[in-house]
Design a protein around this motif. Structure first.
Motif, PDB file in Angstrom:
ATOM      1  N   VAL A 183       0.832  -1.207   0.000  1.00 49.80           N
ATOM      2  CA  VAL A 183       0.000   0.000   0.000  1.00 49.80           C
ATOM      3  C   VAL A 183       0.867   1.257   0.000  1.00 49.80           C
ATOM      4  O   VAL A 183       0.580   2.221  -0.726  1.00 49.80           O
ATOM      5  N   CYS A 184       1.916   1.264   0.806  1.00 44.65           N
ATOM      6  CA  CYS A 184       2.818   2.427   0.844  1.00 44.65           C
ATOM      7  C   CYS A 184       3.497   2.634  -0.505  1.00 44.65           C
ATOM      8  O   CYS A 184       3.665   3.776  -0.963  1.00 44.65           O
ATOM      9  N   LEU A 185       3.888   1.548  -1.158  1.00 49.49           N
ATOM     10  CA  LEU A 185       4.521   1.649  -2.473  1.00 49.49           C
ATOM     11  C   LEU A 185       3.543   2.220  -3.499  1.00 49.49           C
ATOM     12  O   LEU A 185       3.909   3.125  -4.279  1.00 49.49           O
ATOM     13  N   ILE A 186       2.322   1.706  -3.520  1.00 49.93           N
ATOM     14  CA  ILE A 186       1.308   2.220  -4.442  1.00 49.93           C
ATOM     15  C   ILE A 186       1.053   3.700  -4.181  1.00 49.93           C
ATOM     16  O   ILE A 186       0.954   4.517  -5.110  1.00 49.93           O
ATOM     17  N   ASN A 187       0.961   4.076  -2.917  1.00 44.35           N
ATOM     18  CA  ASN A 187       0.703   5.467  -2.543  1.00 44.35           C
ATOM     19  C   ASN A 187       1.800   6.398  -3.066  1.00 44.35           C
ATOM     20  O   ASN A 187       1.509   7.432  -3.678  1.00 44.35           O
ATOM     21  N   VAL A 188       3.048   6.025  -2.857  1.00 41.18           N
ATOM     22  CA  VAL A 188       4.167   6.873  -3.283  1.00 41.18           C
ATOM     23  C   VAL A 188       4.212   7.000  -4.805  1.00 41.18           C
ATOM     24  O   VAL A 188       4.366   8.104  -5.351  1.00 41.18           O
ATOM     25  N   LEU A 189       4.058   5.882  -5.505  1.00 38.08           N
ATOM     26  CA  LEU A 189       4.140   5.905  -6.968  1.00 38.08           C
ATOM     27  C   LEU A 189       2.977   6.684  -7.581  1.00 38.08           C
ATOM     28  O   LEU A 189       3.169   7.432  -8.549  1.00 38.08           O
ATOM     29  N   CYS A 190       1.774   6.526  -7.025  1.00 41.91           N
ATOM     30  CA  CYS A 190       0.613   7.252  -7.557  1.00 41.91           C
ATOM     31  C   CYS A 190       0.717   8.744  -7.263  1.00 41.91           C
ATOM     32  O   CYS A 190       0.363   9.572  -8.112  1.00 41.91           O
ATOM     33  N   LEU A 191       1.189   9.105  -6.070  1.00 41.34           N
ATOM     34  CA  LEU A 191       1.383  10.516  -5.759  1.00 41.34           C
ATOM     35  C   LEU A 191       2.412  11.145  -6.694  1.00 41.34           C
ATOM     36  O   LEU A 191       2.245  12.287  -7.136  1.00 41.34           O
ATOM     37  N   ARG A 192       3.462  10.405  -7.021  1.00 40.09           N
ATOM     38  CA  ARG A 192       4.471  10.921  -7.940  1.00 40.09           C
ATOM     39  C   ARG A 192       3.843  11.237  -9.295  1.00 40.09           C
ATOM     40  O   ARG A 192       4.085  12.313  -9.861  1.00 40.09           O
ATOM     41  N   ASP A 193       3.040  10.313  -9.808  1.00 36.60           N
ATOM     42  CA  ASP A 193       2.364  10.558 -11.089  1.00 36.60           C
ATOM     43  C   ASP A 193       1.378  11.713 -10.978  1.00 36.60           C
ATOM     44  O   ASP A 193       1.242  12.522 -11.907  1.00 36.60           O
ATOM     45  N   TYR A 194       0.677  11.786  -9.846  1.00 38.16           N
ATOM     46  CA  TYR A 194      -0.307  12.854  -9.638  1.00 38.16           C
ATOM     47  C   TYR A 194       0.372  14.222  -9.671  1.00 38.16           C
ATOM     48  O   TYR A 194      -0.126  15.164 -10.308  1.00 38.16           O
ATOM     49  N   PHE A 195       1.512  14.362  -8.990  1.00 40.80           N
ATOM     50  CA  PHE A 195       2.228  15.638  -8.980  1.00 40.80           C
ATOM     51  C   PHE A 195       2.679  16.023 -10.393  1.00 40.80           C
ATOM     52  O   PHE A 195       2.621  17.201 -10.776  1.00 40.80           O
ATOM     53  N   ARG A 196       3.128  15.043 -11.160  1.00 39.97           N
ATOM     54  CA  ARG A 196       3.533  15.328 -12.532  1.00 39.97           C
ATOM     55  C   ARG A 196       2.366  15.859 -13.354  1.00 39.97           C
ATOM     56  O   ARG A 196       2.508  16.819 -14.134  1.00 39.97           O
ATOM     57  N   LEU A 197       1.213  15.234 -13.203  1.00 36.99           N
ATOM     58  CA  LEU A 197       0.038  15.680 -13.946  1.00 36.99           C
ATOM     59  C   LEU A 197      -0.382  17.082 -13.524  1.00 36.99           C
ATOM     60  O   LEU A 197      -0.688  17.930 -14.370  1.00 36.99           O
ATOM     61  N   MET A 198      -0.392  17.355 -12.215  1.00 34.88           N
ATOM     62  CA  MET A 198      -0.808  18.669 -11.726  1.00 34.88           C
ATOM     63  C   MET A 198       0.120  19.761 -12.237  1.00 34.88           C
ATOM     64  O   MET A 198      -0.328  20.855 -12.585  1.00 34.88           O
TER      65      MET A 198
END
Length: 276
Positions: free
Chosen positions: A38-53
């Motif tokens: 879960v922590c790995l998914i959270n970090v990787l998804c947040l990274r993609d989210y920041f790139r999109l924003m």
């Protein structure tokens, strides 16, 4: 069209690695492998989210320290919830919601000291915590309640996505949404129907919960998962990118893989806590 073997091997290899990591975290009897997943998914998804924003709102001022701080904060929140246990974590969760009306105005008042661009970056970062980290917390809560729940949720999302693709490939004609031109009403309905049938059969054979509960969970997962996919597709269109990232060669980013789970998890959590 001839099969591109290098691309095929790349996609297959990354899918095998991805599947092995997911199965290890989901099926391991101990709780810590699931928490790590879960922590790995959270970090990787947040990274993609920041790139999109940052691509969507190019005027926002993103301090270099802000994404790492949000990443660290999200992990601290997830670990706190997991270590506190199911009942305590649930109480803390609702406590956060009750304090939001007070916290948000204070944050906005503080942010007025900075430029508008900094304010937008901060608010988008907080939005990432609700969009990505909150569903991860709810997944941990469901895992603490019953190991079968997150496994069933991810299995239903996979069945829905796979069946929607297969049915849409054969009989899909009516576009579902301009946000995602490849989706069709026939494929979407077929994926949801086959997911419900699979869940009903499992509920009938397993007797872990009522069959009606499995049917409702599959219906909610299919609907919410589709909406999650459309939401992420909309973000990518706004950012003018094809994939949210390049975590999985040939498959895109983490947000591309978990967009349905992010939206489905809160919906399933509410049903589990209110009706099961």
């Amino acid at each position: 069209m001839a099969l591109n073997m290098p691309t095929f091997y790349k996609r297959t290899g990354s899918a095998i690695v991805f599947g092995a990591i997911m199965l290890t975290g989901l099926l391991w009897p101990l709780e810590w492998p699931f928490l790590c997943l879960v922590c790995l998914i959270n970090v990787l998804c947040l990274r993609d989210y920041f790139r999109l924003m940052q691509k969507i709102d190019k005027e926002s001022l993103w301090p270099g320290w802000l994404p790492p701080v949000i990443h660290a904060l999200s992990l601290i929140i997830i670990l706190t919830f997991s270590l506190r246990g199911y009942d305590t974590a649930e109480a803390i969760l609702w406590g956060i919601f009750r304090t939001l009306p007070l916290v948000v105005p204070v944050l906005m008042m503080v942010c007025t000291l900075f430029k508008r661009t900094a304010l937008m970056a901060l608010m988008q970062s907080i939005g990432g915590l609700f969009y990505i980290t909150l569903p991860m917390i709810l997944l941990v809560n469901m895992r603490l309640h019953d190991m079968a729940l997150p496994i069933a949720l991810i299995a239903m999302i996979w069945i829905n996505d796979t069946m929607a693709y297969i049915v849409g490939s054969f009989i899909g004609k009516t576009p579902f949404s301009p946000i995602s031109p490849k989706k069709t009403w026939e494929g979407t309905a077929g994926g949801a129907l086959l997911t419900i049938i699979a869940a009903a059969v499992y509920g009938y054979l397993s007797h872990t919960y009522r069959m009606v509960d499995w049917v409702m969970l599959s219906l909610l997962t299919a609907v919410a998962g589709t909406l999650g996919d459309l939401l992420e597709s909309k973000l990518k269109r706004m950012a003018d990118v094809k994939d949210s990232g390049n975590m999985m060669p040939g498959h895109g980013g983490a947000l591309d893989r978990f967009d349905s789970l992010i939206v489905a998890a809160p919906v399933v959590f509410v049903y589990v806590n209110w009706f099961m």
